[in-house]
Write a protein that holds these residues in place. Structure first.
Motif, PDB file in Angstrom:
ATOM      1  N   LYS A   1     -24.369  40.920  61.975  1.00 41.11           N
ATOM      2  CA  LYS A   1     -25.052  42.115  63.160  1.00 41.11           C
ATOM      3  C   LYS A   1     -25.135  43.313  62.030  1.00 41.11           C
ATOM      4  CE  LYS A   1     -24.556  40.261  67.359  1.00 41.11           C
ATOM      5  NZ  LYS A   1     -25.470  39.599  67.939  1.00 41.11           N
ATOM      6  N   GLY A   2     -25.390  43.076  60.938  1.00 37.84           N
ATOM      7  CA  GLY A   2     -25.901  44.234  60.085  1.00 37.84           C
ATOM      8  C   GLY A   2     -24.616  44.731  59.183  1.00 37.84           C
ATOM      9  N   LYS A   3     -23.357  44.268  59.454  1.00 43.81           N
ATOM     10  CA  LYS A   3     -22.249  44.600  58.695  1.00 43.81           C
ATOM     11  C   LYS A   3     -22.558  44.120  57.396  1.00 43.81           C
ATOM     12  CE  LYS A   3     -18.771  44.165  62.120  1.00 43.81           C
ATOM     13  NZ  LYS A   3     -17.795  43.484  62.714  1.00 43.81           N
ATOM     14  N   LYS A   4     -22.115  45.004  56.360  1.00 40.71           N
ATOM     15  CA  LYS A   4     -22.278  44.778  55.073  1.00 40.71           C
ATOM     16  C   LYS A   4     -20.771  44.505  54.356  1.00 40.71           C
ATOM     17  CE  LYS A   4     -26.363  47.003  53.688  1.00 40.71           C
ATOM     18  NZ  LYS A   4     -27.089  48.071  52.799  1.00 40.71           N
ATOM     19  N   GLU A   5     -20.593  42.974  54.044  1.00 39.30           N
ATOM     20  CA  GLU A   5     -19.301  42.636  53.664  1.00 39.30           C
ATOM     21  C   GLU A   5     -19.487  42.028  52.440  1.00 39.30           C
ATOM     22  OE1 GLU A   5     -17.680  40.191  56.964  1.00 39.30           O
ATOM     23  OE2 GLU A   5     -17.322  41.808  57.976  1.00 39.30           O
ATOM     24  N   ALA A   6     -18.348  41.671  51.626  1.00 41.13           N
ATOM     25  CA  ALA A   6     -18.344  41.198  50.357  1.00 41.13           C
ATOM     26  C   ALA A   6     -18.499  39.807  50.814  1.00 41.13           C
ATOM     27  CB  ALA A   6     -17.313  41.605  49.686  1.00 41.13           C
ATOM     28  N   SER A   7     -18.817  39.062  51.459  1.00 44.35           N
ATOM     29  CA  SER A   7     -19.047  37.612  51.824  1.00 44.35           C
ATOM     30  C   SER A   7     -20.191  36.941  51.432  1.00 44.35           C
ATOM     31  CB  SER A   7     -18.947  37.489  53.431  1.00 44.35           C
ATOM     32  OG  SER A   7     -20.388  37.998  54.036  1.00 44.35           O
ATOM     33  N   GLY A   8     -21.165  37.652  50.714  1.00 42.61           N
ATOM     34  CA  GLY A   8     -22.134  37.076  50.532  1.00 42.61           C
ATOM     35  C   GLY A   8     -23.502  37.097  51.082  1.00 42.61           C
ATOM     36  N   CYS A   9     -23.393  37.545  52.427  1.00 44.62           N
ATOM     37  CA  CYS A   9     -24.636  37.733  53.204  1.00 44.62           C
ATOM     38  C   CYS A   9     -25.314  38.795  52.983  1.00 44.62           C
ATOM     39  CB  CYS A   9     -23.869  37.997  54.729  1.00 44.62           C
ATOM     40  SG  CYS A   9     -23.084  36.295  55.237  1.00 44.62           S
ATOM     41  N   ASP A  10     -24.997  40.013  52.403  1.00 44.29           N
ATOM     42  CA  ASP A  10     -25.851  40.693  51.882  1.00 44.29           C
ATOM     43  C   ASP A  10     -26.813  40.682  50.792  1.00 44.29           C
ATOM     44  OD1 ASP A  10     -25.772  44.311  50.545  1.00 44.29           O
ATOM     45  OD2 ASP A  10     -27.222  43.553  52.183  1.00 44.29           O
ATOM     46  N   ALA A  11     -28.189  40.739  51.150  1.00 40.87           N
ATOM     47  CA  ALA A  11     -29.099  40.315  50.132  1.00 40.87           C
ATOM     48  C   ALA A  11     -29.006  40.774  48.689  1.00 40.87           C
ATOM     49  CB  ALA A  11     -30.475  40.759  50.598  1.00 40.87           C
ATOM     50  N   GLU A  12     -28.518  41.924  48.749  1.00 37.60           N
ATOM     51  CA  GLU A  12     -28.261  42.420  47.325  1.00 37.60           C
ATOM     52  C   GLU A  12     -27.069  41.589  46.653  1.00 37.60           C
ATOM     53  OE1 GLU A  12     -28.684  44.885  49.821  1.00 37.60           O
ATOM     54  OE2 GLU A  12     -30.881  44.785  49.105  1.00 37.60           O
ATOM     55  N   GLU A  13     -26.188  41.018  47.527  1.00 38.27           N
ATOM     56  CA  GLU A  13     -25.043  40.661  46.972  1.00 38.27           C
ATOM     57  C   GLU A  13     -25.192  39.008  46.529  1.00 38.27           C
ATOM     58  OE1 GLU A  13     -21.492  41.077  49.206  1.00 38.27           O
ATOM     59  OE2 GLU A  13     -22.086  43.289  49.619  1.00 38.27           O
TER      60      GLU A  13
ATOM     61  N   SER B   1     -25.905  36.155  44.085  1.00 42.90           N
ATOM     62  CA  SER B   1     -25.824  36.036  42.671  1.00 42.90           C
ATOM     63  C   SER B   1     -26.829  35.197  42.250  1.00 42.90           C
ATOM     64  CB  SER B   1     -24.270  35.588  42.460  1.00 42.90           C
ATOM     65  OG  SER B   1     -24.334  35.232  41.068  1.00 42.90           O
ATOM     66  N   THR B   2     -27.417  35.546  41.267  1.00 41.57           N
ATOM     67  CA  THR B   2     -28.283  34.866  40.330  1.00 41.57           C
ATOM     68  C   THR B   2     -27.754  34.487  39.037  1.00 41.57           C
ATOM     69  OG1 THR B   2     -29.263  36.647  39.406  1.00 41.57           O
ATOM     70  CG2 THR B   2     -30.411  35.836  41.603  1.00 41.57           C
ATOM     71  N   GLU B   3     -26.436  34.774  38.962  1.00 41.64           N
ATOM     72  CA  GLU B   3     -25.862  34.340  37.688  1.00 41.64           C
ATOM     73  C   GLU B   3     -25.551  32.781  37.608  1.00 41.64           C
ATOM     74  OE1 GLU B   3     -21.396  34.926  35.672  1.00 41.64           O
ATOM     75  OE2 GLU B   3     -22.045  36.528  36.919  1.00 41.64           O
ATOM     76  N   LEU B   4     -25.980  32.396  36.384  1.00 41.18           N
ATOM     77  CA  LEU B   4     -25.761  30.943  36.089  1.00 41.18           C
ATOM     78  C   LEU B   4     -24.381  30.730  35.403  1.00 41.18           C
ATOM     79  CD1 LEU B   4     -29.185  30.190  34.217  1.00 41.18           C
ATOM     80  CD2 LEU B   4     -28.468  29.780  36.567  1.00 41.18           C
ATOM     81  N   THR B   5     -23.553  29.687  35.981  1.00 42.45           N
ATOM     82  CA  THR B   5     -22.427  29.308  35.368  1.00 42.45           C
ATOM     83  C   THR B   5     -22.594  27.821  34.471  1.00 42.45           C
ATOM     84  OG1 THR B   5     -21.759  28.126  37.577  1.00 42.45           O
ATOM     85  CG2 THR B   5     -21.215  30.457  37.349  1.00 42.45           C
ATOM     86  N   LEU B   6     -21.810  27.733  33.787  1.00 38.89           N
ATOM     87  CA  LEU B   6     -21.624  26.560  32.769  1.00 38.89           C
ATOM     88  C   LEU B   6     -20.889  25.318  33.470  1.00 38.89           C
ATOM     89  CD1 LEU B   6     -22.431  25.375  30.121  1.00 38.89           C
ATOM     90  CD2 LEU B   6     -20.199  26.205  29.147  1.00 38.89           C
ATOM     91  N   VAL B   7     -21.635  24.475  33.817  1.00 34.28           N
ATOM     92  CA  VAL B   7     -20.984  23.457  34.621  1.00 34.28           C
ATOM     93  C   VAL B   7     -20.411  22.271  33.624  1.00 34.28           C
ATOM     94  CG1 VAL B   7     -21.435  21.392  36.232  1.00 34.28           C
ATOM     95  CG2 VAL B   7     -22.453  23.632  36.419  1.00 34.28           C
ATOM     96  N   PHE B   8     -20.939  22.154  32.420  1.00 35.19           N
ATOM     97  CA  PHE B   8     -20.663  21.357  31.480  1.00 35.19           C
ATOM     98  C   PHE B   8     -19.983  22.016  30.287  1.00 35.19           C
ATOM     99  CE2 PHE B   8     -21.399  19.383  27.303  1.00 35.19           C
ATOM    100  CZ  PHE B   8     -20.715  18.070  27.493  1.00 35.19           C
ATOM    101  N   ASP B   9     -18.607  21.975  29.995  1.00 37.60           N
ATOM    102  CA  ASP B   9     -17.899  22.200  28.835  1.00 37.60           C
ATOM    103  C   ASP B   9     -17.782  21.615  27.806  1.00 37.60           C
ATOM    104  OD1 ASP B   9     -16.436  23.843  27.382  1.00 37.60           O
ATOM    105  OD2 ASP B   9     -14.573  23.761  28.844  1.00 37.60           O
ATOM    106  N   PRO B  10     -18.453  21.932  26.705  1.00 30.04           N
ATOM    107  CA  PRO B  10     -18.452  20.740  25.686  1.00 30.04           C
ATOM    108  C   PRO B  10     -17.216  20.781  25.136  1.00 30.04           C
ATOM    109  CG  PRO B  10     -19.645  22.627  25.242  1.00 30.04           C
ATOM    110  CD  PRO B  10     -19.450  22.862  26.451  1.00 30.04           C
TER     111      PRO B  10
END
Length: 161
Positions: free
Chosen positions: A23-35, A37-46
């Motif tokens: 209902k429009g609340k901005k929480e750090a839950s990832g529901c806010d469009a600005e939150e 993440s487009t950060e890539l994470t390394l799934v394979f650790d060589p």
């Protein structure tokens, strides 16, 4: 182009769901469009071989000791027969070690030390890595053998505080 459309529709669905549930609340839950993440994470650790440096690795013997089991399962099985023969002979094989953090390459000797039952990278370890990178006891390094390039890749994973 279809994957971009699918990604866009997933984001739109997530935004709509967030609006309904929050209902429009901005929480750090990832529901806010600005939150979102487009950060890539390394799934394979060589870096399957990781080692916390000890005083022995930084001392006057100028070598990095690596345990026998790790070497056999992660290095030797990927090396060509001639290189393995040289390493096991006690004479050692000349190898290139690429420092992935700095992009520099260094020629070292990879050898089996029967006296310790371990393998070692020597012949410039102190000068090319310990001093140049200011390595200390407790730092964690990672190393792997790249069979396509036929060289070791090295990285300083964690520094002591």
């Amino acid at each position: 182009m279809a994957s971009l459309t699918n990604a866009e529709s997933l984001i739109a669905e997530k935004k709509a769901k967030c609006k309904r549930t929050q209902k429009g609340k901005k929480e750090a839950s990832g529901c806010d469009a600005e939150e979102v993440s487009t950060e890539l994470t390394l799934v394979f650790d060589p870096y399957k071989v990781k080692k916390r440096l000890t005083q022995s690795d930084l001392g006057h013997l100028s070598r990095l000791l690596i345990g026998r089991d790790l070497v056999k399962s992660h290095f030797l099985r990927w090396m060509d027969e001639e290189t393995v023969r040289q390493v096991e002979s006690g004479k050692g094989a000349d190898v290139i070690v690429r420092d992935m953090d700095t992009g520099s390459e260094h020629r070292l000797v990879f050898v089996f030390w029967a006296s310790s039952g371990s393998y070692a990278l020597k012949g410039g370890w102190i000068k090319e890595f310990v001093k140049r990178r200011a390595l200390e006891v407790g730092d964690e390094v990672g190393i792997y053998w790249d069979p396509s390039e036929r060289k070791f890749h090295f990285s300083l994973l964690h520094m002591v505080d």
